[in-house]
Write an enzyme that holds these catalytic residues in place. Structure first.
Site, short mmCIF file in Angstrom:
data_model
loop_
_atom_site.label_atom_id
_atom_site.label_comp_id
_atom_site.label_asym_id
_atom_site.label_seq_id
_atom_site.Cartn_x
_atom_site.Cartn_y
_atom_site.Cartn_z
CG ASP A 37 0.30 -5.92 1.40
OD1 ASP A 37 -0.53 -6.22 2.25
OD2 ASP A 37 0.94 -4.59 1.32
CG ASP A 96 1.85 -2.40 7.95
OD1 ASP A 96 2.51 -3.33 7.42
OD2 ASP A 96 0.93 -2.13 7.05
C1 DGJ Z 1 1.11 -2.97 3.71
C2 DGJ Z 1 2.36 -3.92 4.25
O1 DGJ Z 1 1.98 -4.40 5.39
C3 DGJ Z 1 3.35 -3.16 4.28
O2 DGJ Z 1 4.55 -3.93 4.82
C4 DGJ Z 1 4.06 -2.55 2.92
O3 DGJ Z 1 4.46 -3.67 2.07
C5 DGJ Z 1 2.71 -1.88 2.44
N1 DGJ Z 1 1.57 -2.52 2.59
C6 DGJ Z 1 3.05 -1.31 0.92
O4 DGJ Z 1 1.88 -0.63 0.48
#
Ligand code: DGJ
Length: 711
Positions: free
Chosen positions: A464, A532
């Site tokens: 990420d 997200d």
């Molecule tokens: C952003 C990601 O897109 C989410 O799926 C998750 O992993 C969060 N970060 C965690 O902080």
């Protein structure tokens, strides 16, 4: 029988270079002034027609314009007034290049034109590559300072400052009008397809964030304004770069349309010392004669065959705990979710954020990649072992490029972050960004991740990145803007090394959802976390845009809880599944709160997904309709035998029956068995008249139709 022309050729006598793909021809000519200029890009031409192609000229005719055709890389000299793809400054203040062709190389499917400046120690290779069976042409540039080390003739030696080095400039043919398709958005709304008339202007598509970005994706398509999913000529390009980038599309008042693009945004400069080189990422181009759908399928094919590291591996059904538990992770809670996920048919369990350091919120702990003792007293191994015993792979979330100020790593190495000492550092999500351009930081990141994978028996990393670059600086570095390139290359390198050292390890690209999806990151990852935003209605638009360039097997899509955490919208489980089944299916809800009926229904839908997975992940995708009313996507097996159609209608309209859905990809001469209803249909009827989408009454209606060719 005439010999088949080679895929790549260069005729030095005429200065003519020709690239041939199964469905297109690309030609350029090196003009008398040494500049490679665009000649042709479009449908296949036979050699005689090609030989007869008139020299391309500018449509402009006046003493204020050059008569020359568009450049393959405009070098900021001569009567050129559009965006320059190459901008250099020499030690004596002179700008731009004037070329001589010094040679060429043809090796297999790759052509290099060797250019040298007529006065200064600057050389450029313009590189072109085609791949067997693909209409995609990849282009890049290698720029070198050829001056002798230590030369003191500052007139022609000394450092060369590169203010812009694009990978390629592309030229569309003369068309009555131009329309631009591109992808825009933001966090939670990535990949929105915009299709607008191209203004007579310079249109800049860019990311200045150091990541590919949620806001624009480095892909575009041009047509004459009449192309559809099934018909019309489309010219599209995609840049393989995971950092800042810029593409400038220039439709000039005479009607000529060109675009030039590459890494970096405006205002950056890189310095070449004698003997140094700079290589751009690839900028790939594709001509298609049969509409946007065919263009997407050709890109999907290219990504599968020439970009993804392991395209043939099924993307597993993932369970990810993020939406269920947020930062409140611990051994028992995760194990409970893992057991439920295994019962539903998940094949991979991913423990998301919160497992390490002092990470109980987004305020602390980033950078300290050891299990948080309060949550995992015996480390992660017991959870990993149990997940494996349940028959699933074990995945772990990491965000290696980032650090909280409140972390042991930052306390030990405050100088490792991207920063300018005299400027206040902006924190985004309470975090700073590490400078992976620094070799010791890259080495630390690689060592740390390698250890994480080894120690916890990790099969999958979700990598990420939840912030972008601000106050860019690299104190003490003689060429600080290198940060924008070196950081990205280090990320790529670490991913490559991890894969090489841990065969079987898979990596999911993520940057706060779809903030870093591009052809370069997909060359070392298996799929990308698309957004997200897991609301299924919003996802229809996001997925529609994503599919313009990227294949469904790279599009991670989870079924989460209802009401949705991002939008508050309530939708039926079946609808959520049918939307997510159009990509690499995952589960992301709090399964402990699902009823027994919901768990049973989910298990049945996961099983159904596994049946159609080969079609979704390896078949050919046909978008039957764009989001709005009824959205439908058809996945057909390569050999045309098996078919799956996913249909979704978010909102019903009184008095409007959902129309039949024509399936133009079916063979009109064949018959197809409906696997669920048992009826057999004529392919001609299904292709032309369409199939009943079989949507139940009400909002959030959806269906999955499966067909098999029977003769
Ligand atoms: C952003 C990601 O897109 C989410 O799926 C998750 O992993 C969060 N970060 C965690 O902080």
């Amino acid at each position: 029988m005439p010999a088949t022309p080679p895929p790549v050729s260069f005729d030095p006598a005429r200065g003519l270079a020709v690239l041939r793909t199964p469905g297109s021809v690309y030609a350029l000519r090196v003009d008398a002034d040494g500049s490679p200029r665009h000649l042709y890009w479009g449908a296949v031409l036979d050699p005689d027609d090609l030989a007869a192609l008139p020299a391309a000229v500018s449509p402009a005719a006046s003493s204020f314009e050059s008569e020359a055709a568009a450049d393959e890389l405009a070098p900021q000299t001569g009567a050129r007034f559009g965006p320059a793809g190459l901008q250099v400054r020499f030690a004596d203040g002179t700008r731009g290049a004037q070329w001589t062709l010094t040679g060429h190389t043809v090796e297999g499917n790759e052509l290099r034109l060797h250019l040298a400046d007529r006065r200064y120690p600057l050389a450029a290779d313009l590189c072109y590559r085609v791949r067997p069976g693909s209409d995609v042409i990849e282009r890049w540039v290698e720029l070198s300072h050829t001056g002798p080390d230590g030369a003191n003739d500052s007139d022609v030696s000394g450092p060369i400052v590169v203010d812009r080095l694009d990978s390629a400039s592309w030229t569309a043919p003369a068309l009555p009008d131009y329309r631009l398709s591109h992808l825009v958005g933001g966090w939670n709304s990535e990949f929105r397809l915009h299709r607008d008339r191209l203004p007579v202007a310079e249109t800049v598509l860019t990311s200045r964030r150091g990541l590919t970005s949620h806001h624009a994706n480095p892909w575009l398509a041009l047509d004459d304004g009449t192309a559809t999913e099934e018909h019309g000529e489309v010219w599209s390009t995609a840049l393989a770069w995971s950092g800042s980038w810029r593409i400038t599309v220039h439709r000039d008042p005479t009607g000529r349309t060109t675009w030039t693009g590459g890494f970096g945004h405006e205002g950056l400069s890189w310095t070449l010392q004698p003997g140094e080189s700079l290589q751009t990422p690839a900028f790939a181009g594709l001509y298609t004669a049969h509409g946007f759908g065919a263009a997407s399928r050709a890109w999907h094919d290219h990504v599968r065959r020439h970009v993804l590291p392991e395209p043939e591996r099924d993307r597993p059904v993932v369970y990810n705990s993020w939406e269920a538990t947020g930062f409140a992770v611990d051994h028992d809670g995760q194990l409970g979710l893992a057991r439920l996920a295994a019962r539903l048919g998940a094949e991979l369990f991913v423990l998301d954020d919160g497992w390490f350091g002092a990470r109980t919120s987004d305020r602390a702990g980033l950078g300290d990649w050891t299990p948080r003792p309060a949550a995992f007293p015996d480390g992660l191994r017991p959870l990993a072992d149990e997940v494996h015993r349940l028959g699933m792979s074990f995945g772990l979330w990491v965000e290696p490029e980032m650090v909280n100020a409140d972390s042991d790593l930052h306390r030990a190495h405050p100088d490792w972050v991207v920063h300018t000492p005299t400027r206040d550092a902006t924190e985004l999500r309470n975090q700073l960004m590490l400078n992976f351009g620094r070799p010791e930081v890259e080495a630390w990141a690689h060592r740390t991740l390698d250890q994480v994978v080894r120690e916890h028996d990790v099969d999958w990393l979700k990598w990420d990145a939840n912030r972008v670059v601000t106050e860019a600086g690299w104190p003490g570095h003689p060429d600080p803007d290198r940060l924008w390139i070196d950081h990205v290359r280090a990320v790529h390198r670490i991913m490559d090394r991890l894969r090489a050292d841990h065969p079987g390890l898979r990596i999911e690209a993520c940057a706060g959802g779809g903030g870093r999806v591009d052809l370069a990151v997909l060359a070392r990852t298996d799929q990308a976390w698309t957004s997200d935003n897991t609301d299924p209605v919003d996802r229809l638009g996001i997925q529609h845009g994503f599919s313009q360039l990227y294949p469904a097997q790279t599009m991670a899509a989870w079924v989460t809880d209802s009401p949705n955490a991002a939008t508050g919208r309530s939708t039926p489980l079946r609808f959520r599944f049918h939307v997510a089944m159009a990509g690499a299916l995952g589960l992301g809800g709090d399964l402990t709160r699902w009823t027994a009926e919901e768990l049973d229904e989910a298990a049945a839908l996961v099983a159904r997904y596994k049946e159609i997975r080969p079609l979704v992940q390896r078949g050919r995708q046909h978008r039957l309709s764009a989001p709005g009313g009824v959205t439908a996507v058809h996945y057909a097996a390569e050999d045309g035998t098996e078919h799956a159609v996913l249909v979704c209608r978010p909102a019903t309209r009184f008095g409007h029956r959902a129309p039949a859905l024509p399936l133009p990809a079916l063979d009109p001469a064949a018959h197809y068995l409906d696997l669920d209803e048992g009826a057999t249909y004529s392919g001609a009827l299904l292709a032309r008249q369409g199939i009943d989408p079989r949507l139940p009454a009400g909002d959030y209606a959806s269906s999955l139709i499966r067909l098999r060719r029977v003769d």
